[in-house]
Scaffold this motif. Structure first.
Motif, PDB file in Angstrom:
ATOM      1  N   PRO A 348      77.807 137.167 112.403  1.00  0.00           N
ATOM      2  CA  PRO A 348      78.982 136.473 111.862  1.00  0.00           C
ATOM      3  C   PRO A 348      78.649 135.138 111.210  1.00  0.00           C
ATOM      4  CG  PRO A 348      78.945 136.334 114.258  1.00  0.00           C
ATOM      5  CD  PRO A 348      77.874 137.303 113.868  1.00  0.00           C
ATOM      6  N   VAL A 349      77.687 134.404 111.752  1.00  0.00           N
ATOM      7  CA  VAL A 349      77.393 133.081 111.196  1.00  0.00           C
ATOM      8  C   VAL A 349      76.697 133.208 109.845  1.00  0.00           C
ATOM      9  CG1 VAL A 349      76.300 130.864 111.600  1.00  0.00           C
ATOM     10  CG2 VAL A 349      77.257 132.125 113.526  1.00  0.00           C
ATOM     11  N   ARG A 350      75.691 134.059 109.759  1.00  0.00           N
ATOM     12  CA  ARG A 350      75.027 134.289 108.473  1.00  0.00           C
ATOM     13  C   ARG A 350      76.031 134.786 107.429  1.00  0.00           C
ATOM     14  NH1 ARG A 350      69.792 135.033 106.879  1.00  0.00           N
ATOM     15  NH2 ARG A 350      69.540 136.164 104.903  1.00  0.00           N
ATOM     16  N   THR A 351      76.937 135.669 107.864  1.00  0.00           N
ATOM     17  CA  THR A 351      77.953 136.182 106.953  1.00  0.00           C
ATOM     18  C   THR A 351      78.870 135.069 106.476  1.00  0.00           C
ATOM     19  OG1 THR A 351      77.886 138.365 107.999  1.00  0.00           O
ATOM     20  CG2 THR A 351      79.864 137.821 106.740  1.00  0.00           C
ATOM     21  N   GLY A 352      79.284 134.189 107.381  1.00  0.00           N
ATOM     22  CA  GLY A 352      80.130 133.068 106.988  1.00  0.00           C
ATOM     23  C   GLY A 352      79.453 132.167 105.971  1.00  0.00           C
ATOM     24  N   ILE A 353      78.171 131.896 106.165  1.00  0.00           N
ATOM     25  CA  ILE A 353      77.420 131.078 105.210  1.00  0.00           C
ATOM     26  C   ILE A 353      77.328 131.786 103.864  1.00  0.00           C
ATOM     27  CG2 ILE A 353      75.161 130.077 104.686  1.00  0.00           C
ATOM     28  CD1 ILE A 353      76.762 128.560 106.837  1.00  0.00           C
ATOM     29  N   ALA A 354      77.031 133.083 103.874  1.00  0.00           N
ATOM     30  CA  ALA A 354      76.932 133.843 102.625  1.00  0.00           C
ATOM     31  C   ALA A 354      78.248 133.821 101.865  1.00  0.00           C
ATOM     32  CB  ALA A 354      76.517 135.280 102.932  1.00  0.00           C
ATOM     33  N   LEU A 355      79.355 133.882 102.574  1.00  0.00           N
ATOM     34  CA  LEU A 355      80.659 133.839 101.918  1.00  0.00           C
ATOM     35  C   LEU A 355      80.950 132.459 101.325  1.00  0.00           C
ATOM     36  CD1 LEU A 355      82.713 136.009 104.413  1.00  0.00           C
ATOM     37  CD2 LEU A 355      82.300 136.527 101.996  1.00  0.00           C
ATOM     38  N   LEU A 356      80.534 131.405 102.000  1.00  0.00           N
ATOM     39  CA  LEU A 356      80.687 130.071 101.423  1.00  0.00           C
ATOM     40  C   LEU A 356      79.849 129.935 100.147  1.00  0.00           C
ATOM     41  CD1 LEU A 356      80.488 127.826 104.622  1.00  0.00           C
ATOM     42  CD2 LEU A 356      82.512 128.186 103.199  1.00  0.00           C
ATOM     43  N   VAL A 357      78.603 130.395 100.208  1.00  0.00           N
ATOM     44  CA  VAL A 357      77.709 130.300  99.046  1.00  0.00           C
ATOM     45  C   VAL A 357      78.273 131.077  97.863  1.00  0.00           C
ATOM     46  CG1 VAL A 357      75.441 130.987  98.166  1.00  0.00           C
ATOM     47  CG2 VAL A 357      75.619 129.864 100.393  1.00  0.00           C
ATOM     48  N   THR A 358      78.709 132.303  98.102  1.00  0.00           N
ATOM     49  CA  THR A 358      79.204 133.133  97.003  1.00  0.00           C
ATOM     50  C   THR A 358      80.567 132.666  96.513  1.00  0.00           C
ATOM     51  OG1 THR A 358      80.001 134.745  98.653  1.00  0.00           O
ATOM     52  CG2 THR A 358      77.870 135.191  97.600  1.00  0.00           C
ATOM     53  N   ALA A 359      81.396 132.114  97.396  1.00  0.00           N
ATOM     54  CA  ALA A 359      82.690 131.571  96.957  1.00  0.00           C
ATOM     55  C   ALA A 359      82.478 130.409  95.999  1.00  0.00           C
ATOM     56  CB  ALA A 359      83.515 131.132  98.161  1.00  0.00           C
ATOM     57  N   LYS A 360      81.558 129.527  96.348  1.00  0.00           N
ATOM     58  CA  LYS A 360      81.301 128.365  95.495  1.00  0.00           C
ATOM     59  C   LYS A 360      80.732 128.782  94.135  1.00  0.00           C
ATOM     60  CE  LYS A 360      78.926 123.884  95.413  1.00  0.00           C
ATOM     61  NZ  LYS A 360      80.134 123.129  95.029  1.00  0.00           N
ATOM     62  N   ARG A 361      79.898 129.831  94.143  1.00  0.00           N
ATOM     63  CA  ARG A 361      79.261 130.255  92.896  1.00  0.00           C
ATOM     64  C   ARG A 361      80.192 131.094  92.011  1.00  0.00           C
ATOM     65  NH1 ARG A 361      73.174 131.998  95.056  1.00  0.00           N
ATOM     66  NH2 ARG A 361      72.466 129.864  95.540  1.00  0.00           N
ATOM     67  N   SER A 362      81.147 131.799  92.629  1.00  0.00           N
ATOM     68  CA  SER A 362      81.963 132.740  91.848  1.00  0.00           C
ATOM     69  C   SER A 362      83.339 132.199  91.484  1.00  0.00           C
ATOM     70  CB  SER A 362      82.123 134.052  92.621  1.00  0.00           C
ATOM     71  OG  SER A 362      82.834 133.847  93.835  1.00  0.00           O
ATOM     72  N   TRP A 363      83.751 131.083  92.108  1.00  0.00           N
ATOM     73  CA  TRP A 363      85.082 130.533  91.837  1.00  0.00           C
ATOM     74  C   TRP A 363      84.972 129.043  91.546  1.00  0.00           C
ATOM     75  CZ3 TRP A 363      88.803 128.066  95.611  1.00  0.00           C
ATOM     76  CH2 TRP A 363      90.035 127.824  95.001  1.00  0.00           C
ATOM     77  N   SER A 364      85.368 128.668  90.355  1.00  0.00           N
ATOM     78  CA  SER A 364      85.198 127.272  89.923  1.00  0.00           C
ATOM     79  C   SER A 364      86.090 126.305  90.679  1.00  0.00           C
ATOM     80  CB  SER A 364      85.493 127.165  88.420  1.00  0.00           C
ATOM     81  OG  SER A 364      86.841 127.547  88.146  1.00  0.00           O
ATOM     82  N   GLY A 365      87.124 126.819  91.345  1.00  0.00           N
ATOM     83  CA  GLY A 365      88.041 125.940  92.071  1.00  0.00           C
ATOM     84  C   GLY A 365      87.598 125.595  93.480  1.00  0.00           C
ATOM     85  N   PHE A 366      86.451 126.100  93.921  1.00  0.00           N
ATOM     86  CA  PHE A 366      85.999 125.872  95.303  1.00  0.00           C
ATOM     87  C   PHE A 366      85.850 124.378  95.586  1.00  0.00           C
ATOM     88  CE2 PHE A 366      82.805 125.052  98.498  1.00  0.00           C
ATOM     89  CZ  PHE A 366      83.079 125.978  99.497  1.00  0.00           C
ATOM     90  N   ALA A 367      86.317 123.960  96.780  1.00  0.00           N
ATOM     91  CA  ALA A 367      86.141 122.569  97.207  1.00  0.00           C
ATOM     92  C   ALA A 367      86.144 122.505  98.733  1.00  0.00           C
ATOM     93  CB  ALA A 367      87.246 121.680  96.643  1.00  0.00           C
ATOM     94  N   TRP A 368      85.438 121.525  99.250  1.00  0.00           N
ATOM     95  CA  TRP A 368      85.497 121.228 100.683  1.00  0.00           C
ATOM     96  C   TRP A 368      86.759 120.430 100.963  1.00  0.00           C
ATOM     97  CZ3 TRP A 368      81.939 124.125 102.731  1.00  0.00           C
ATOM     98  CH2 TRP A 368      80.706 124.299 102.103  1.00  0.00           C
ATOM     99  N   ARG A 369      87.253 120.504 102.205  1.00  0.00           N
ATOM    100  CA  ARG A 369      88.349 119.633 102.592  1.00  0.00           C
ATOM    101  C   ARG A 369      87.919 118.182 102.427  1.00  0.00           C
ATOM    102  NH1 ARG A 369      91.149 121.184 108.289  1.00  0.00           N
ATOM    103  NH2 ARG A 369      90.814 118.944 108.621  1.00  0.00           N
TER     104      ARG A 369
END
Length: 418
Positions: A348-369
């Protein structure tokens, strides 16, 4: 992190005391059989033994709706009706003893209509303030019985920690009734908290997915972290094996909190809860919290990027949903749904990191709180700064391996089951 001599002595002493009371085996003799629905919780064994560890004591219980028997009676109702134990108080955590409050809420101080027992609010209370509550309640022994979800940022384990610390300050005994880790106790995964990032979603340096039961965590807390160890007894389960997921136990599942509806939620939570630290929805307000992730403007590119990584045990479906509360309330948004097809290989942790990485790369609106809540969830600045620098999944995961290996070495000494 190194294993102290005090830690070894505290761990062996607490387990020895539990064994002497008929409350469970030592690590060397832990039960290795069972399974197939044969699991008996710590409460089951406590009650079957006539509550002997609580004999002559005035007892208070820290619990919530998950404190139930196999036939779904609440342990407070069962104990209140039994003359063999003197139950005089209940202590409610986040969401409350009977579970009437949403995230970030509690029930306050009241008298329980079913039993007449006084219910004290422990949420966001710690140290001397919580010790004073234990003192005012008149209890001699504080009992803890809450189902955990297996992640460092699931706050009930820090309720456990705070209550242990407060019980020690108040001079009270502390008894932990064990329940299964619903996502197994096979391994510790993820980054280890750095103390400067300590909050209620992580008080001490343990890994993001700890792979321990609450009784094992209590021994770890007492041996490694508490400045003043509490007089601790752990009442272990019988029939539970570390490799078992919750559905193998035969025990009924009660949502530990409103957004943890199923054991499948717990399976992904240690990774996807990281999206609380972003501007994407983590699925709150849907029927699949932490399995559905998304935001306005996200399209199929994210699911395609995540699937291209061929992460073990999981696939990602392009999904659209409208949360009924929390982020994007009432707005149809796009994202992904996780579909775990092989629990044994899923990380689950590796998957969560992979989803953060791919979200940032595939969606220009990505931002941290803006408050960098992601640093509190991951336990340091590493994940955020590495992803911002363009690091891939392997580089981010590799950054915490040394600290994780050190925690695993400490953790091993406090495990009670095979």
């Amino acid at each position: 992190m190194s294993l102290s001599r005090r830690g070894l002595l505290a761990a062996s002493g607490a387990v020895g005391a539990a064994g002497a009371l008929g409350a469970g085996p030592s690590p060397a003799t832990a039960h290795s059989g069972g399974g197939g629905g044969a699991v008996r919780t710590g409460f089951d064994r406590l009650a079957a033994g006539g509550y002997r560890p609580l004999s002559g004591e005035r007892v208070g219980v820290v619990t919530n709706p998950t404190g139930i028997t196999r036939d779904v009676r609440h342990v407070v109702d069962v104990m209140h009706a039994d003359d063999r134990v003197e139950l005089i108080a209940v202590f409610g955590p986040e969401h409350g003893f009977r579970g009437t409050a949403q995230a970030g809420g509690s029930e306050g101080r009241y008298d329980d209509p079913a039993t007449g027992l006084p219910v004290y609010d422990t949420y966001l209370k710690s140290g001397r303030a919580l010790a004073d509550i234990f003192t005012a309640s008149g209890v001699d022994t504080v009992v803890f019985d809450i189902q955990d979800a297996g992640a460092r940022f699931y706050t009930y384990i820090w309720t456990l920690y705070d209550c242990m610390e407060a019980a020690a300050l108040a001079g009270k005994r502390f008894v932990v009734l064990d329940r299964p880790n619903p996502v197994t106790g096979r391994a510790a995964l993820g980054p280890v908290l750095q103390r400067e990032f300590a909050t209620f979603v992580g008080r001490e340096p343990i890994s993001q997915a700890h792979g321990m039961t609450v009784a094992e965590l209590a021994l770890l807390f007492n041996g490694e972290f508490l400045a003043k160890p509490v007089e601790l007894t752990t009442v272990t389960m019988s029939g539970w094996r570390r490799a078992e997921f919750f559905d193998a136990t035969g025990l009924p599942w009660v949502p530990p909190s409103p957004n943890m509806p199923t054991p499948e939620t717990a399976l992904v939570y240690a990774g996807t809860c990281l999206f609380e630290g972003t501007n994407l929805s983590e699925g709150r307000g849907t029927t699949r919290p932490f399995e559905l992730l998304g935001a306005e403007g996200v399209d199929r590119a994210w699911a395609e990027a995540a699937n291209a990584l061929e992460l073990p045990g999981v696939r990602f479906r392009e999904a659209y949903f409208a949360p009924t509360f929390s982020k994007f309330q009432g707005t149809t948004i796009g994202g992904v749904q996780l579909h775990v097809h092989d629990r044994a290989s899923f990380d689950p942790v590796r998957t969560g990191i992979a989803l953060l990485v791919t979200a940032k790369r595939s969606w220009s609106g990505f931002a941290w709180r803006p408050d960098n809540w992601i640093d509190k969830l991951t336990g340091s600045t590493k994940v955020r700064t590495l992803i911002d620098a363009g690091a891939g999944t392997d580089e981010v995961v590799g950054a915490w391996q040394d600290e994780l290996a050190a925690f695993r070495a400490v953790r091993r000494s406090y495990l009670l089951y095979r």
